[in-house]
Design a protein around this motif. Structure first.
Motif, PDB file in Angstrom:
ATOM      1  N   LYS A 113       0.853  -1.199   0.000  1.00 41.97           N
ATOM      2  CA  LYS A 113       0.000   0.000   0.000  1.00 41.97           C
ATOM      3  C   LYS A 113       0.891   1.252   0.000  1.00 41.97           C
ATOM      4  O   LYS A 113       0.857   2.058   0.940  1.00 41.97           O
ATOM      5  CB  LYS A 113      -0.896   0.035   1.252  1.00 41.97           C
ATOM      6  N   PRO A 114       1.707   1.451  -1.021  1.00 42.65           N
ATOM      7  CA  PRO A 114       2.696   2.535  -0.978  1.00 42.65           C
ATOM      8  C   PRO A 114       2.106   3.917  -0.754  1.00 42.65           C
ATOM      9  O   PRO A 114       2.733   4.767  -0.123  1.00 42.65           O
ATOM     10  CB  PRO A 114       3.402   2.428  -2.334  1.00 42.65           C
ATOM     11  N   ARG A 115       0.884   4.169  -1.248  1.00 42.10           N
ATOM     12  CA  ARG A 115       0.289   5.498  -1.068  1.00 42.10           C
ATOM     13  C   ARG A 115      -0.230   5.725   0.354  1.00 42.10           C
ATOM     14  O   ARG A 115      -0.640   6.833   0.692  1.00 42.10           O
ATOM     15  CB  ARG A 115      -0.844   5.703  -2.070  1.00 42.10           C
ATOM     16  N   LEU A 116      -0.227   4.683   1.166  1.00 38.84           N
ATOM     17  CA  LEU A 116      -0.695   4.824   2.550  1.00 38.84           C
ATOM     18  C   LEU A 116       0.455   4.971   3.544  1.00 38.84           C
ATOM     19  O   LEU A 116       0.216   5.106   4.746  1.00 38.84           O
ATOM     20  CB  LEU A 116      -1.549   3.612   2.950  1.00 38.84           C
ATOM     21  N   VAL A 117       1.696   4.945   3.066  1.00 35.16           N
ATOM     22  CA  VAL A 117       2.842   4.996   3.978  1.00 35.16           C
ATOM     23  C   VAL A 117       2.810   6.256   4.833  1.00 35.16           C
ATOM     24  O   VAL A 117       3.042   6.209   6.046  1.00 35.16           O
ATOM     25  CB  VAL A 117       4.175   4.903   3.201  1.00 35.16           C
ATOM     26  N   TYR A 118       2.505   7.408   4.235  1.00 35.09           N
ATOM     27  CA  TYR A 118       2.446   8.672   4.984  1.00 35.09           C
ATOM     28  C   TYR A 118       1.414   8.582   6.103  1.00 35.09           C
ATOM     29  O   TYR A 118       1.705   8.866   7.273  1.00 35.09           O
ATOM     30  CB  TYR A 118       2.110   9.823   4.031  1.00 35.09           C
ATOM     31  N   ASP A 119       0.177   8.180   5.751  1.00 34.31           N
ATOM     32  CA  ASP A 119      -0.896   8.082   6.742  1.00 34.31           C
ATOM     33  C   ASP A 119      -0.536   7.070   7.837  1.00 34.31           C
ATOM     34  O   ASP A 119      -0.837   7.285   9.020  1.00 34.31           O
ATOM     35  CB  ASP A 119      -2.205   7.655   6.076  1.00 34.31           C
ATOM     36  N   TYR A 120       0.085   5.983   7.442  1.00 36.33           N
ATOM     37  CA  TYR A 120       0.460   4.934   8.392  1.00 36.33           C
ATOM     38  C   TYR A 120       1.478   5.460   9.410  1.00 36.33           C
ATOM     39  O   TYR A 120       1.330   5.253  10.622  1.00 36.33           O
ATOM     40  CB  TYR A 120       1.019   3.739   7.629  1.00 36.33           C
ATOM     41  N   LEU A 121       2.494   6.177   8.929  1.00 34.08           N
ATOM     42  CA  LEU A 121       3.506   6.715   9.841  1.00 34.08           C
ATOM     43  C   LEU A 121       2.910   7.789  10.760  1.00 34.08           C
ATOM     44  O   LEU A 121       3.281   7.880  11.939  1.00 34.08           O
ATOM     45  CB  LEU A 121       4.679   7.288   9.047  1.00 34.08           C
ATOM     46  N   VAL A 122       1.972   8.581  10.239  1.00 30.56           N
ATOM     47  CA  VAL A 122       1.310   9.583  11.092  1.00 30.56           C
ATOM     48  C   VAL A 122       0.512   8.883  12.197  1.00 30.56           C
ATOM     49  O   VAL A 122       0.514   9.314  13.352  1.00 30.56           O
ATOM     50  CB  VAL A 122       0.415  10.508  10.263  1.00 30.56           C
ATOM     51  N   ALA A 123      -0.176   7.782  11.851  1.00 31.36           N
ATOM     52  CA  ALA A 123      -0.927   7.020  12.862  1.00 31.36           C
ATOM     53  C   ALA A 123       0.010   6.478  13.940  1.00 31.36           C
ATOM     54  O   ALA A 123      -0.323   6.495  15.131  1.00 31.36           O
ATOM     55  CB  ALA A 123      -1.700   5.887  12.198  1.00 31.36           C
ATOM     56  N   LEU A 124       1.186   5.988  13.537  1.00 29.84           N
ATOM     57  CA  LEU A 124       2.166   5.528  14.530  1.00 29.84           C
ATOM     58  C   LEU A 124       2.676   6.690  15.359  1.00 29.84           C
ATOM     59  O   LEU A 124       2.920   6.548  16.566  1.00 29.84           O
ATOM     60  CB  LEU A 124       3.330   4.818  13.835  1.00 29.84           C
ATOM     61  N   GLY A 125       2.827   7.841  14.720  1.00 24.85           N
ATOM     62  CA  GLY A 125       3.255   9.028  15.465  1.00 24.85           C
ATOM     63  C   GLY A 125       2.230   9.457  16.492  1.00 24.85           C
ATOM     64  O   GLY A 125       2.585   9.875  17.612  1.00 24.85           O
ATOM     65  N   ALA A 126       0.946   9.349  16.155  1.00 26.70           N
ATOM     66  CA  ALA A 126      -0.116   9.669  17.118  1.00 26.70           C
ATOM     67  C   ALA A 126      -0.031   8.741  18.324  1.00 26.70           C
ATOM     68  O   ALA A 126      -0.312   9.143  19.460  1.00 26.70           O
ATOM     69  CB  ALA A 126      -1.478   9.553  16.455  1.00 26.70           C
ATOM     70  N   GLY A 127       0.369   7.486  18.073  1.00 26.91           N
ATOM     71  CA  GLY A 127       0.505   6.538  19.176  1.00 26.91           C
ATOM     72  C   GLY A 127       1.466   7.004  20.244  1.00 26.91           C
ATOM     73  O   GLY A 127       1.271   6.718  21.435  1.00 26.91           O
ATOM     74  N   GLU A 128       2.503   7.752  19.862  1.00 27.82           N
ATOM     75  CA  GLU A 128       3.481   8.233  20.845  1.00 27.82           C
ATOM     76  C   GLU A 128       2.820   9.087  21.923  1.00 27.82           C
ATOM     77  O   GLU A 128       3.213   9.051  23.086  1.00 27.82           O
ATOM     78  CB  GLU A 128       4.599   9.011  20.157  1.00 27.82           C
ATOM     79  N   HIS A 129       1.818   9.863  21.521  1.00 26.38           N
ATOM     80  CA  HIS A 129       1.079  10.659  22.515  1.00 26.38           C
ATOM     81  C   HIS A 129       0.371   9.752  23.518  1.00 26.38           C
ATOM     82  O   HIS A 129       0.467   9.952  24.734  1.00 26.38           O
ATOM     83  CB  HIS A 129       0.067  11.553  21.807  1.00 26.38           C
TER      84      HIS A 129
END
Length: 517
Positions: A470-486
């Motif tokens: 899902k190469p076009r979802l990589v950005y959204d996926y990394l942002v979701a992981l970044g939200a997890g840090e909170h």
């Protein structure tokens, strides 16, 4: 007139994303749309200074300069809201207030010393306030039962913002919601008949943001974007060619009711228009509780299949879950955990139920004598402000466990991966640049989740699989992981705050028992 517009401090909460913002070098999730819209309604000859106290503090020069202070607030901001009113009054300034919190609880602002209460919707009450000022009135409360025509609402003063400080910028398409969930105050504030702007208005607002150079998230902050499905479709059909012509400059997200799953055309239009995420109030998988709070729209179809259908179409789901409804069976926390795992929803706004003032729930609990004085700050670290039908200690401890487990790093990574693997990988082609903000966030995620934690092997395997499939979802996926840090950090604060309150409740009950004995 020289007006100082202030937005109070937003304490750390589910929505603050503080740890994620810190990693990205940002300062706040989004600006106060209501306050900068009010700025557009003030007379053109007024001088205006706007300060978002989550970005920077106002200076003593700002206080000395102004004739009038205008403050808006939500309930979670009430501590700083009161302090700002009191400071303005102490400095001899006229203080006007508005927004959701003073509209729901006007006495709070009056007790703090506010001179003018501009309540309800500003399109109706700002003219009343300005007329009173022109007549020299020293005080006043301005209310209107009328619901304004939002097609006449001016474009917000986005030029007042420090755009580099925010993760997302906000726009609004509609006000109001057709449903009548017992615990929700939206229908009290905005009514049950959704009012929408025209597609032309919305495209003008998008163009203003585009011309200002904005290229990140745009949060369409409607409480229910699909409250008027017909008008939502008309807007989306106009938005799609605009987004295509501008190379999808924004990433769109919004809030909608779960009955979105019943309308395939609407889901497809949202995806094609550039929406990537939708917040949905699921509340609970327990049908009896949903019926009890009059959230019947969530009982018409299978909840899990509805979520899967929306996800498969290409929309990431954020969800709201609540514990503490009347006659809730023990184990609700475990059932919510299981639901979250099965749907793979990454970000879950999970909290104990709070009775908001003047809602149907508030009025019912007040008649039943179940409201508790002194409580009512709405965030995950707050115990319920009423007496539940289950022991409050049992409920709170169950909630602490569930909230803690939901935001364990490894389960979070696993379900986020499952969620994205389920999604249609379509995204509009964009020329939006990856900025230093994103690079900084993504580097921090790779360091923390890919090297420091025990998630390291899972992190790199999942990232590779998403990039390949899902190469076009990589950005959204990394942002979701970044939200997890909170959330990985915030769960510690929630547990500590609730345990302190639980200890106080238990001590009070022990003292009562001793007194009786």
């Amino acid at each position: 007139m020289k007006a100082l517009l202030l937005w109070p401090i937003m304490p750390n909460s589910f929505w603050s994303y503080q740890e994620t913002l810190n990693l990205a070098g940002l300062q706040s999730t989004n600006p106060p749309l209501g306050l900068i819209t009010i700025a557009a309604m003030l007379p053109a000859e007024w001088e205006i200074r706007f300060v978002d106290r989550n970005i920077r503090f106002e200076t003593e020069d700002d206080w000395a300069w102004c004739d009038l202070v205008i403050i808006s607030a939500m309930i979670i901001q009430k501590q700083d809201f009161r302090a700002l009113i009191q400071k303005g009054v102490a400095l001899g300034k006229k203080v006007a207030v508005g927004g959701p919190y003073p509209t729901s609880v006007p006495n709070f602002a009056l007790d703090a010393g506010a001179h003018y209460l501009i309540l309800d919707e500003g399109e109706c009450t700002i003219p009343m306030f300005l007329e009173a000022l022109a007549r020299g009135k020293a005080r006043g409360t301005f209310r209107s039962p009328e619901k304004p025509d939002v097609t006449q609402t001016p474009i917000a003063r986005y030029d007042l913002l420090d755009l580099d400080a925010y993760l997302a910028v906000t726009v609004q398409f509609s006000r109001g919601c057709p449903f009548q969930c017992e615990f929700c105050d939206i229908i009290n504030l905005y009514g049950r008949k959704p009012r929408t702007k025209t597609p032309e208005q919305m495209l003008q607002e998008f163009q203003v943001l585009y011309d200002l150079g904005w290229r990140r998230y745009v949060f369409v902050v409607d409480d229910n974007f699909i409250g008027n499905k017909r008008n939502a479709k008309v807007f989306l059909k106009a938005l799609i060619p605009w987004m295509e012509a501008h190379d999808y400059p924004f990433i769109l997200l919004t809030e909608a009711s779960l009955n979105l799953a019943e309308d395939d055309e609407l889901v497809e239009l949202m995806v094609k228009a550039g929406f990537t995420m939708v917040f949905m109030g699921i509340e609970t998988p327990d049908t009896d509780s949903l019926v009890g709070i009059h959230k019947l729209q969530n009982t018409r179809q299978d909840l899990i299949e509805s979520c899967h259908k929306i996800t498969r179409a290409g929309l990431q789901i954020m969800s709201g879950f609540i514990m503490g409804f009347d006659n809730e069976r023990p184990g609700a926390g475990k059932r919510i955990q299981a639901f979250i795992e099965e749907t793979g929803i990454p970000q879950c706004q999970f909290s104990l139920l709070q009775a908001l003032q003047n809602t149907a729930m508030w009025n019912r609990l007040q008649k039943e004598g179940r409201l508790v004085d002194g409580l009512g700050t709405i965030h995950q670290g707050a115990i319920m402000n009423f007496v539940p039908t289950r022991p409050v200690e049992e409920l709170t401890e169950e909630f602490i466990d569930a909230f803690w487990n939901i935001y364990e790093p490894m389960p979070y990574l696993k379900r986020t991966f499952r969620h994205f693997q389920m999604m249609n990988g379509w995204r509009g082609k964009t020329k939006r640049p990856v900025t230093m903000t994103e690079l900084q966030l993504f580097a921090a995620i790779c360091w923390r989740q890919g090297l420091l934690r025990s998630t390291r092997f899972r992190f790199w395997w999942q990232l590779g699989a998403i990039a390949l499939t899902k190469p076009r979802l990589v950005y959204d996926y990394l942002v979701a992981l970044g939200a997890g840090e909170h959330f990985f950090h915030y769960r510690y604060q929630v547990r500590e705050q609730l345990q302190v309150q639980l200890s106080t409740i238990k001590q009070a009950k022990q003292q009562e028992l001793l007194a009786v004995s």
